[in-house]
Structure formats: structure tokens, C-alpha cells
Design an enzyme around this catalytic site. Structure first.
Site, PDB file in Angstrom:
ATOM      1  CG  ASP A 279      42.354  18.749  28.611  1.00 44.25           C
ATOM      2  OD1 ASP A 279      42.386  19.634  29.491  1.00 44.25           O
ATOM      3  OD2 ASP A 279      42.813  17.600  28.802  1.00 44.25           O
TER       4      ASP A 279
HETATM    5  C1  BGC Z   1      44.048  18.141  31.986  1.00 45.35           C
HETATM    6  C2  BGC Z   1      42.609  18.188  32.413  1.00 45.35           C
HETATM    7  C3  BGC Z   1      42.419  19.276  33.430  1.00 45.35           C
HETATM    8  C4  BGC Z   1      42.840  20.583  32.817  1.00 45.35           C
HETATM    9  C5  BGC Z   1      42.633  21.778  33.710  1.00 45.35           C
HETATM   10  C6  BGC Z   1      44.561  19.495  31.570  1.00 45.35           C
HETATM   11  O1  BGC Z   1      45.936  19.492  31.400  1.00 45.35           O
HETATM   12  O2  BGC Z   1      44.190  17.215  30.930  1.00 45.35           O
HETATM   13  O3  BGC Z   1      42.234  16.936  32.919  1.00 45.35           O
HETATM   14  O4  BGC Z   1      41.079  19.311  33.868  1.00 45.35           O
HETATM   15  O5  BGC Z   1      44.218  20.500  32.504  1.00 45.35           O
HETATM   16  O6  BGC Z   1      43.524  21.838  34.751  1.00 45.35           O
END
Ligand code: BGC
Length: 740
Positions: A279
Site C-alpha cells: 500500500d
Molecule cells: C489506500 C489504497 C489506495 C492507495 C492508492 C492508499 O492510501 O489505502 O487503498 O489504493 O492509497 O491511492
């Protein structure tokens, strides 16, 4: 060309695109390419950046040319993506295409209901269609990877990301997650209109302590496997192309360096050969978790645990080379990560399709129609005691009141950065269109859902007085749910409750429509309303969907995918709980706060609020009524290798055609590990005419009765089981059988 030959040629071309490249060819091409790559190029593939702006900077162009990046997220315009791809494929040494990922969570330009709302449809086909429409729009603009579906089980409405979840139940969430995967990925990933899906967040992110985002998760393995991993297993079965790790620690170990999750379960048990992405900066966040000394340490831990691609932080690029050179990271681990990434790029056909021309996409009548259907099916009628709905002809003039009646952005909900406000039809606009301006009066009453003022109340009250009925649009504005939007209070924010008081004091019939990203607590408000419709954030076409439902041009069919508490103090509350040794009886409801406590039994309850939820899982009313009868089990005994069927009659006992979502639950009455009082094992949406009666049948195999025992092995134990065919988790017709 002869038109027949032309048709054949088009069909052959289409077939060639739709058929995935055979796996041996993909593997051969992956190996051939890998053999040509130097270590820097390999690490480049393992790196994903967010820093592509419009126009693309010379620095980023040079980096793409040098093979510095394998993927970009949430970056650039369609033209930028096409240009970046051209540079990668024509000007970098090995011509490896970039992969553009984006959070296409519940629609792209056309916004569908938030995922929790889509879960309320209990309609896998519709959910698949929504994902398909989103894939089509996103792929047209050069995005071939979405960070969806999120299938974190969420049993805590305080958690802001409950909005992105598919609810509290692993069977429902798994079924719908698989539908989304099919929708995004289409028949073949190689179809240029397909996008790779991403099962996120692996794992147990939704079990954050106290519903506070990013918080620690402590979960016994039995609960982890039966509840939290189950939707991921279903997505894996459906062929999901990628997985994303989660921000949280699980039993003290960050998910992003969790070998148990990533190696033992995902790769060894589930035989997953797709790609794993971290993530957003979750690799370097391990420093703050206190499990990595520095970025170098974090990179080593993540890559050896099996995280193939690092999102945003740059510890891989900065440190993997020297970690390999000093022998702290094996080349084999790098190669296996790069294989997973290249395999995905080949499967997506990125190497084979010409670089797509930059194109901007617009909503189509088809996407808007699908969005309206999804908004219609996701709305849940929670109360209609006085038969106020549907609004009849006696309502000549309708007052529309409330901060969410005419807010294009708010009704799109969280994660709608690409959603186009100009496509949105609000409820106010829809009512004006359907009834004519002359019959619709409007006063917002409050500037937004958090407004603490009362200046707008007199106009709202006056508007209500001049109408035959009032529809109050309440809830939460867009920014109150989603990532990092946890709440410690679940009531309607601002002075919305006071607005309800002021408007209901007029004595006019009041319908409350709640648009929100989570289950809210609104017991008193519901008490003052004749009817309550819960619509979540319904997306682009929420307005017409809601207006037509309230006017009776469609019948509500949504069912709760999550239990609604009476008060935040009951959280976590979910239907599949254990019985405890002292289950309370229906007579032992709470005593209103302030009353002297009359000690009842020493049972598992609250003394100041009923132990039951406000609305149970699976609940939802219709404009008609349904009756359940005649539960039949095909045999009183289920043999270890056989199967049985469980059926019941469902009758539309009212006067309107409508859909009922028939639910199938089981309970293992005696087992070596205590089992939930109910578990959902099937559901079916049935359309019934007034008076129509239908037998609804569910098959049951011994595997459906399996659970994890103390040794963490999936087992079935002989004994008695109870089954229900039911309208929700609190009711139904029931019977018993024995597993031998
Ligand atoms: C979130 C993800 C997301 C990623 C990209 C993160 O902060 O937890 O779910 O896909 O950002 O934007």
C-alpha cells in the site's frame, strides 16, 4: 470487402483479443525478457511512482527512458499516459511497457453507489456490470489496473473505510468481490477494455482496533481465516490479477512484511501466481511500526516476505541493489517479484497492443442506466409504518429539505476523484423533472451535513408548511467517510437532528432519506419520520433512483450488508456472533438510561440499551410483504459424501410486484469450537407478482459446514445443524438435519 467476410474477420480479430495468451507462451516470454534485464532494470520494474504530473517533467521522461519505473499510480492525463508509454516502449533499452494504476473504486466518470451500497443490492450480476462499465471507461483513458475491489470485512461503522467495504459477512463480501473481479477483468485480461483488479487490503485491515484507521489488528487465526481471509480466497478463485498489502500490523507483524500471509497462505496454500503491491508507503511505514530500523531494513523485510512492487516510497530503488550485492537479499527473490510483474504485463497484452491513442471518455446512456439501476437496488427501506411511501397523488406539493438534497459532489461519496459532477442528477433535480417545478418546493435548511447553525430553519419550516409532505435529505457529506475518516460518534452530524425536530413539528408527513458512507445511529429521527430510506452515497444517478423509489415507480429491494447498531456503544455488533454461555432473552431488553436499574438475569446484555441491533443484517422492507413457510429439507441426514437441499415457500402477500432477497443461514449446534448463531450460506433475489408463491431451494454440501478447529485445520464434524430460509438474520423458517 464482402460483408460476410468482413463479419468473419471482425469476429476472428475480436476472438484473438479476447482469448488470453496461453500460459506457456507468457512464461517463455517472461523468462526471455528477464534474462536480458540488469539489476537496476529489475528494481525499476518493482517501483511504482505517483509523481507524474501534467505535463510530464523532463526528469520523469528521462527516468522512464532509463527503466526507473514499472508503474505509475493516479497520475497524468490520457495524453500523458500515452506519451509516457511511447517513451517506455520506444525509447527505453528493453521497451517494457508501463502499467498505469488508479483507484477506480465505484465507477470512473460515471459513479456507482459506494461499495457498501453496492453490497446492499445483494446482486452479483449488477455489481459485475458496474465494474465492467468502470473498466471500460478507465481502460479507454489508458488505465489498465484498478486498486479494487476492497474486500476487508468491516464490522465497525466507526471505521471510515467501511464505505469501501462489502460489509460484515464473508460469504456476501466474497461473492460480490468475485463479481467485481469478473467485471473489471472481463473474459480475458488481454482485452484492451479489461483492467486488472486488485484484492485489497491483505489482510485484516477492517479489524482496526476501535475503528480507528491504520490501527493495530489482533486476531486469532481461526477468526482471520474464517472471516477476514475468506473474501480474498474467493477473489483468488475468481482469478484476481493482483493483491495489495495493508497498512496495519496483524498480531504485531506488519501486513507488508508478513510471510505468513504472503508466503504461507497466498502463495503456498492458494497457489497464487499474480502480483503483490504494497500500500501507499506501507513499506517505509514499517519504520514507524517499529519493526524495521530504516528504509533499507524495510525494503529487505518487504521483498523477502513477497511484496513484488513498492507503492510510492522508494526503499526498493534506493537499497535493493546494495542489499543484493551484500547478500542480504537473494537475487531469486528479486527475480520472482519481476516475474510476477512481467507476467501481469504480458497477460494484459501491454507488449502486444499498439500504444493507445489518447482519448477522453464520457458517460454513455448505458453507463448511466446501470448507475441508476445500482442506486435503485442499493437503497434500503428501513421504515414505512404508516404506508406513507410510495408518495401518492394526494401529495400535490412536495417539500424537499436538507443538506444532501442537492449536493452533486456529496452524493458521489468517497473515492470519486474522476467522477464528473456535471453528470450527477441530484434528488432535487430529479423531483423537479418528474413532478414539474411547480409541485416541488426546496429549502436546504443547512449548508452542509456538519453545519452547526440554525439560520436556515425558518425557511425550511415555512417550505414544509406549504407542502403536503416533506422529504428530508440527511446524512454525511462526502468527506466524512473513506480513508482516514473514522468517527467516534455515529449520529447525524451538525444540527441535523434539530432540523428534523423543527420540520416534523409542522405535523406534515415526513420521509427521511439518509445518504451516508456508513451505518449511522438515528433512532430518534426515525421515530419522528413516517418512512426512512437509507441510500448510502448513491452516485451519479442517485437522484432519479431515489425520486422514482419514493414516487413508487420502482420498489425498494436493498438489504443491509451490515448490522446497524442502536448506539455506538454496541459496536462491534454483527449477526454471526457466538451464543455465549449466558445469552439474553428477548425479555431482557435494556432499561432506558436514567431509570432505576431493575436487575434482570445475569446475561450478556446492556442495562441501558437493548442488546439487539437497531436493524439486523439482511434487513430491508418493500412496498409489498413476503411470507415464508414450508421449510423442507430433502433428507433428515446428510451423509459425508452426499448433499441435501433446503427449500421454503416465499409468497408475495401484498399488492405490488417486487424483489425479495431470500437468505439461507446455517448453525452448527455442537462443535469442538463454538460456532456462530448463524452463518450466511446462500441468497437469491426473486421477483414475485402479488399473490405469487415460489419455492426457493438451496443446495448444501458437507464442505459448506466446514470450520477451522483448534489445530487450525478446516474440518467438518458430524452432528446436528439448524438451517433457516429467511428475510434477514433475525427471522425465518427453520429446521434441523444431521451430518453423519
Ligand atoms: C489506500 C489504497 C489506495 C492507495 C492508492 C492508499 O492510501 O489505502 O487503498 O489504493 O492509497 O491511492
Amino acid at each position: 470487402m464482402h460483408s460476410f467476410l468482413w463479419t468473419v474477420l471482425v469476429a476472428l480479430l475480436a476472438g484473438a483479443v479476447l482469448l488470453a495468451e496461453p500460459q506457456p507462451d507468457v512464461d517463455r516470454r517472461v523468462e526471455a525478457l528477464l534474462a536480458q534485464m540488469n539489476l537496476e532494470e529489475k528494481i525499476g520494474q518493482m517501483s511504482q511512482s505517483t509523481s507524474m504530473s501534467t505535463p510530464i517533467s523532463d526528469r520523469i521522461k528521462a527516468e522512464i527512458r532509463s527503466g526507473r519505473w514499472g508503474s505509475f499510480l493516479n497520475a497524468g492525463s490520457p495524453a500523458d499516459r500515452a506519451e509516457a508509454q511511447r517513451i517506455a516502449m520506444k525509447e527505453s533499452r528493453l521497451g517494457i511497457p508501463l502499467l498505469f494504476g488508479r483507484d477506480v473504486i465505484h465507477g470512473y466518470k460515471t459513479i456507482f453507489p459506494i461499495p457498501l451500497g453496492q453490497a446492499a443490492t445483494w446482486d452479483p450480476e449488477l455489481v459485475e456490470r458496474a465494474a465492467r462499465e468502470a473498466a471500460h471507461e478507465a481502460a479507454t483513458e489508458g488505465i489498465r489496473w484498478t486498486f479494487a475491489p476492497m474486500m476487508d470485512i468491516a464490522r465497525d461503522p466507526r471505521w471510515g473505510r467501511v464505505a469501501e467495504s462489502l460489509g460484515e459477512d464473508p460469504y456476501l463480501a466474497g461473492t460480490l468481490a468475485a463479481a467485481m473481479v469478473r467485471g473489471y477483468q472481463g473474459r480475458s485480461l488481454a482485452d484492451p477494455m479489461s483492467i486488472a483488479a486488485c484484492a485489497k487490503h491483505f489482510a485484516a485491515y477492517g479489524a482496526a482496533e476501535a475503528g480507528r484507521d491504520y490501527n493495530s489488528v489482533w486476531l486469532p487465526e481461526i477468526l482471520l481465516r474464517e472471516i477476514y481471509l475468506e473474501p480474498f480466497r474467493a477473489a483468488r478463485e475468481a482469478g484476481v490479477a493482483t493483491f495489495m498489502t495493508s497498512f496495519n500490523t496483524l498480531n504485531g507483524v506488519p501486513a507488508t512484511a508478513n510471510r505468513f500471509l504472503l508466503r504461507d497462505i497466498l502463495r503456498a496454500e492458494w497457489k497464487y501466481d499474480g502480483m503483490v503491491v504494497s500500500d501507499y508507503e506501507s513499506v517505509t511505514e514499517m519504520i514507524r511500526h517499529g519493526t524495521a530500523r530504516d528504509a533499507r531494513d524495510a525494503a529487505r523485510e518487504a521483498v523477502t516476505a513477497g511484496v513484488d512492487m513498492e507503492m510510492v516510497s522508494t526503499s526498493y530503488f534506493d537499497h535493493l541493489k546494495s542489499l543484493v550485492e551484500t547478500g542480504q537479499v537473494k537475487v531469486a527473490d528479486i527475480d520472482s517479484a519481476v516475474r510476477n510483474i512481467l507476467r501481469l504485463k504480458f497477460r494484459l497484452g501491454l507488449f502486444d497492443h499498439p500504444i493507445p491513442a489518447p482519448r477522453e471518455v464520457a458517460a454513455t446512456p448505458g453507463s448511466l442506466e446501470a448507475a441508476e439501476r445500482a442506486a435503485t437496488e442499493s437503497a434500503i427501506l428501513l421504515k414505512n409504518e404508516t404506508g406513507l411511501l410510495p408518495l401518492g397523488d394526494s401529495v400535490r406539493t412536495l417539500a424537499i429539505v436538507g443538506p444532501l438534497a442537492d449536493s452533486r459532489v456529496d452524493q458521489m461519496g468517497t473515492w470519486s476523484m474522476d467522477g464528473r459532477p456535471e453528470y450527477v442528477e441530484t434528488p432535487l433535480a430529479a423531483f423537479q423533472k418528474l413532478l414539474g417545478n411547480g409541485r416541488v418546493l426546496y429549502a436546504a435548511g443547512l449548508k452542509n451535513s456538519r453545519d452547526l447553525g440554525r439560520e436556515g430553519f425558518p425557511a425550511a419550516v415555512d417550505t414544509a408548511r406549504r407542502a403536503d409532505a416533506v422529504v428530508l435529505f440527511l446524512g454525511e457529506e462526502q468527506i466524512l467517510s473513506g480513508e482516514a475518516r473514522s468517527r467516534a460518534f455515529l449520529n447525524l452530524p451538525g444540527t441535523q437532528e434539530a432540523l428534523v425536530d423543527a420540520v416534523s413539528a409542522t405535523g406534515k408527513p415526513v420521509v427521511v432519506v439518509i445518504m451516508a458512507g456508513r451505518p449511522l445511529t438515528f433512532h430518534d429521527v426515525a421515530g419522528k419520520a413516517g418512512a426512512v430510506l437509507y441510500t448510502w452515497h448513491p452516485g451519479t444517478m442517485g437522484g432519479p433512483a431515489i425520486a422514482k423509489l419514493l414516487l413508487g415507480r420502482a420498489a425498494p429491494s436493498g438489504r443491509l450488508p451490515i448490522t446497524f447498531p442502536r448506539t455506538v456503544g454496541q459496536v462491534p455488533i454483527y449477526y454471526a456472533h457466538l451464543n455465549t454461555g449466558r445469552p439474553p432473552s428477548e425479555r431482557e431488553l435494556g432499561i432506558p438510561a436514567g431509570n432505576p436499574v431493575q436487575p434482570q438475569g445475569y446475561t450478556s446484555k446492556y442495562i441501558d440499551v437493548d442488546f439487539t441491533p437497531e436493524y439486523p443484517f439482511g434487513f430491508g422492507l418493500s412496498y409489498t410483504t413476503f411470507e415464508y413457510s414450508d421449510l423442507r429439507i430433502s433428507s433428515p441426514i446428510l451423509q459425508g459424501t452426499g448433499s441435501i437441499t433446503v427449500s421454503a415457500s416465499v409468497t408475495n402477500s401484498g399488492s405490488r410486484e417486487a424483489v425479495e432477497t431470500v437468505q439461507f443461514y446455517i448453525r452448527d449446534l455442537v462443535a469442538s469450537v463454538a460456532q456462530p448463531v448463524r452463518k450466511l450460506k446462500g441468497f437469491e433475489r426473486v421477483l414475485l407478482k402479488p399473490g405469487e408463491r415460489r419455492t426457493v431451494t438451496f443446495p448444501l454440501h458437507p464442505a459448506d459446514l466446514a470450520f477451522y478447529n483448534e489445530q487450525k485445520r478446516l474440518v467438518t464434524e458430524p452432528g446436528r445443524f439448524q438451517v433457516w430460509i429467511a428475510p434477514d438474520a433475525a427471522r425465518g423458517v427453520s429446521g434441523e438435519f444431521e451430518l453423519r
